[in-house]
Design a protein around this motif. Sequence first.
Motif, mmCIF file in Angstrom:
data_model
loop_
_atom_site.group_PDB
_atom_site.id
_atom_site.type_symbol
_atom_site.label_atom_id
_atom_site.label_comp_id
_atom_site.label_asym_id
_atom_site.label_seq_id
_atom_site.Cartn_x
_atom_site.Cartn_y
_atom_site.Cartn_z
ATOM 1 N N UNK A 263 43.483 57.887 24.245
ATOM 2 C CA UNK A 263 42.396 58.475 23.998
ATOM 3 C C UNK A 263 41.820 58.212 22.706
ATOM 4 N N UNK A 264 40.627 59.341 21.983
ATOM 5 C CA UNK A 264 39.730 58.333 21.408
ATOM 6 C C UNK A 264 39.198 60.509 21.300
ATOM 7 N N UNK A 265 38.829 61.057 19.406
ATOM 8 C CA UNK A 265 38.173 61.983 19.508
ATOM 9 C C UNK A 265 36.849 61.727 19.433
ATOM 10 N N UNK A 266 35.909 62.298 19.420
ATOM 11 C CA UNK A 266 34.468 62.268 19.921
ATOM 12 C C UNK A 266 33.672 63.401 18.594
ATOM 13 N N UNK A 267 33.171 63.061 17.581
ATOM 14 C CA UNK A 267 32.583 64.373 16.598
ATOM 15 C C UNK A 267 31.197 63.591 16.352
ATOM 16 N N UNK A 268 30.968 64.746 16.405
ATOM 17 C CA UNK A 268 29.493 65.257 16.318
ATOM 18 C C UNK A 268 28.783 65.661 15.189
ATOM 19 N N UNK A 269 28.055 66.120 14.263
ATOM 20 C CA UNK A 269 27.936 66.223 13.030
ATOM 21 C C UNK A 269 28.813 67.427 12.477
ATOM 22 N N UNK A 270 30.089 66.016 12.875
ATOM 23 C CA UNK A 270 31.648 65.884 11.493
ATOM 24 C C UNK A 270 31.884 66.895 12.285
ATOM 25 N N UNK A 271 32.049 67.941 13.274
ATOM 26 C CA UNK A 271 32.565 68.723 14.086
ATOM 27 C C UNK A 271 33.378 68.044 15.480
ATOM 28 N N UNK A 272 34.387 68.231 15.544
ATOM 29 C CA UNK A 272 34.901 67.700 17.278
ATOM 30 C C UNK A 272 34.982 68.375 17.883
ATOM 31 N N UNK A 273 34.248 67.126 18.771
ATOM 32 C CA UNK A 273 33.206 68.000 20.018
ATOM 33 C C UNK A 273 34.318 67.604 20.955
ATOM 34 N N UNK A 274 34.648 66.731 21.523
ATOM 35 C CA UNK A 274 35.945 66.421 22.608
ATOM 36 C C UNK A 274 37.164 65.040 22.491
ATOM 37 N N UNK A 275 37.757 65.407 23.271
ATOM 38 C CA UNK A 275 38.978 64.400 23.389
ATOM 39 C C UNK A 275 38.356 63.360 24.639
ATOM 40 N N UNK A 276 38.500 61.730 24.395
ATOM 41 C CA UNK A 276 38.345 60.809 25.753
ATOM 42 C C UNK A 276 39.253 60.762 25.544
ATOM 43 N N UNK A 277 40.096 60.999 27.182
ATOM 44 C CA UNK A 277 40.992 60.238 27.785
ATOM 45 C C UNK A 277 40.972 59.835 29.087
ATOM 46 N N UNK A 278 41.214 58.651 29.376
ATOM 47 C CA UNK A 278 41.273 58.155 29.906
ATOM 48 C C UNK A 278 41.845 58.522 31.381
ATOM 49 N N UNK A 279 40.736 58.215 32.565
ATOM 50 C CA UNK A 279 41.628 58.707 34.067
ATOM 51 C C UNK A 279 42.874 57.751 34.320
ATOM 52 N N UNK A 280 42.663 56.802 34.103
ATOM 53 C CA UNK A 280 43.888 55.815 34.735
ATOM 54 C C UNK A 280 44.314 54.967 33.722
ATOM 55 N N UNK A 281 44.357 53.616 34.015
ATOM 56 C CA UNK A 281 44.792 52.521 32.809
ATOM 57 C C UNK A 281 43.951 52.610 31.599
ATOM 58 N N UNK A 282 44.480 52.636 30.266
ATOM 59 C CA UNK A 282 42.957 52.670 29.330
ATOM 60 C C UNK A 282 43.076 51.120 29.160
ATOM 61 N N UNK A 283 41.178 51.309 28.623
ATOM 62 C CA UNK A 283 40.799 49.758 29.101
ATOM 63 C C UNK A 283 41.321 48.916 28.111
ATOM 64 N N UNK A 284 40.781 47.536 28.041
ATOM 65 C CA UNK A 284 41.201 46.752 27.073
ATOM 66 C C UNK A 284 39.551 46.432 26.369
ATOM 67 N N UNK A 285 40.155 45.639 25.807
ATOM 68 C CA UNK A 285 39.057 45.040 24.992
ATOM 69 C C UNK A 285 37.837 46.422 24.247
ATOM 70 N N UNK A 286 36.318 46.118 24.557
ATOM 71 C CA UNK A 286 35.893 47.099 24.121
ATOM 72 C C UNK A 286 35.440 48.554 24.842
ATOM 73 N N UNK A 287 34.874 49.275 24.827
ATOM 74 C CA UNK A 287 35.501 50.808 25.595
ATOM 75 C C UNK A 287 34.043 51.175 25.919
#
Length: 330
Positions: A266-290
């Motif tokens: 997973x990744x956390x996405x911050x907008x203007x310094x505030x946590x906005x959402x947590x990006x969780x992959x629906x299946x197998x996490x991607x390899x390389x560029x996301x």
Amino acid sequence: MEGITVQRPHARTALACPAVLLLAALTACGGTAQADTEKPTAPTGVTAQAGSATSAHVMWEQASDDTGITGYDVYRGGKKVLSVPATKLMTDVDGLTASTDYTFTVRARDAAGNVSTESASVPLTTPAPAPDDRKAPTTPVQLRGKADGARTVTLSWGGSTDDVGVTAYDVYQEDARIHSVPGTGTTARLSGLRPGTVYTFTVRARDAADHSSPDSRPLDLTTPSAPGDPASTAPTGLRTTTTAQEKEFVVDLSWDQPETGGTIPAYQLFLNGELTTTIVWGGTPPAGRATYRLTLADPPGTRYSLKIRPKLPDGTWGDFSAQRTVVLTG
């Protein structure tokens, strides 16, 4: 069942070292009170430059103390005008008069109230009011830089032009101004950084009427890790593309994932310094560029700063990526 007896100390024992006064208590118990009577060192490297006809930008180097600096006091002509916390080594002084001579000094403070001697006095003359200056300077170009070590970087850029004249260049780190240089300079040396950290810098030009140019293009610099420190876990190569779709805006993100020795769930996405959402992959996490698509319903012209950080295989959160600025236009 046998009961459990809790032994209480006799009152005489508990009061053998009364705490009416800390000093008396320590003396009665054979201790010694260590009062902090040592003054911090005087700040060095103090500079002052005109930010406009009615303001000045004052900077200095960090002072030292046996227990720690808690703040700094800025003086104008011997009179204290501002106090800032120890984390700040610069400040703006407003309310000045155009075409006037001033002197500035800085003192350091510690938690015990000890105050250093004054720094060296720095003179400054505010410029005359800008005659009908209605235009902002042009954008600084070709921002570049390098890390000089684990805690210092040097930046340089191409100069801006203005209908009257550029009085200063302001260096920003993640939308916060951290340094200024006179309008005649196009380089800056920034110290006090953290090892193994990615920084995003931009530069703005400013004129005597306090008009600021648009931001230069951003520059990402990563300071080297200190010996023995783990490698950075920051995502790299973060790019954004913004498009308008009916009454909403779509921001497409893409980035190179860091090497962590395992899968990043997973990744956390911050907008203007505030946590906005947590990006969780629906299946197998991607390899390389996301990639990730963010939808925003804010009015056109809304500006956001954006950065992400990964969840590491051990469950902790890793280092932040460089910051990107998006403006909702389409």
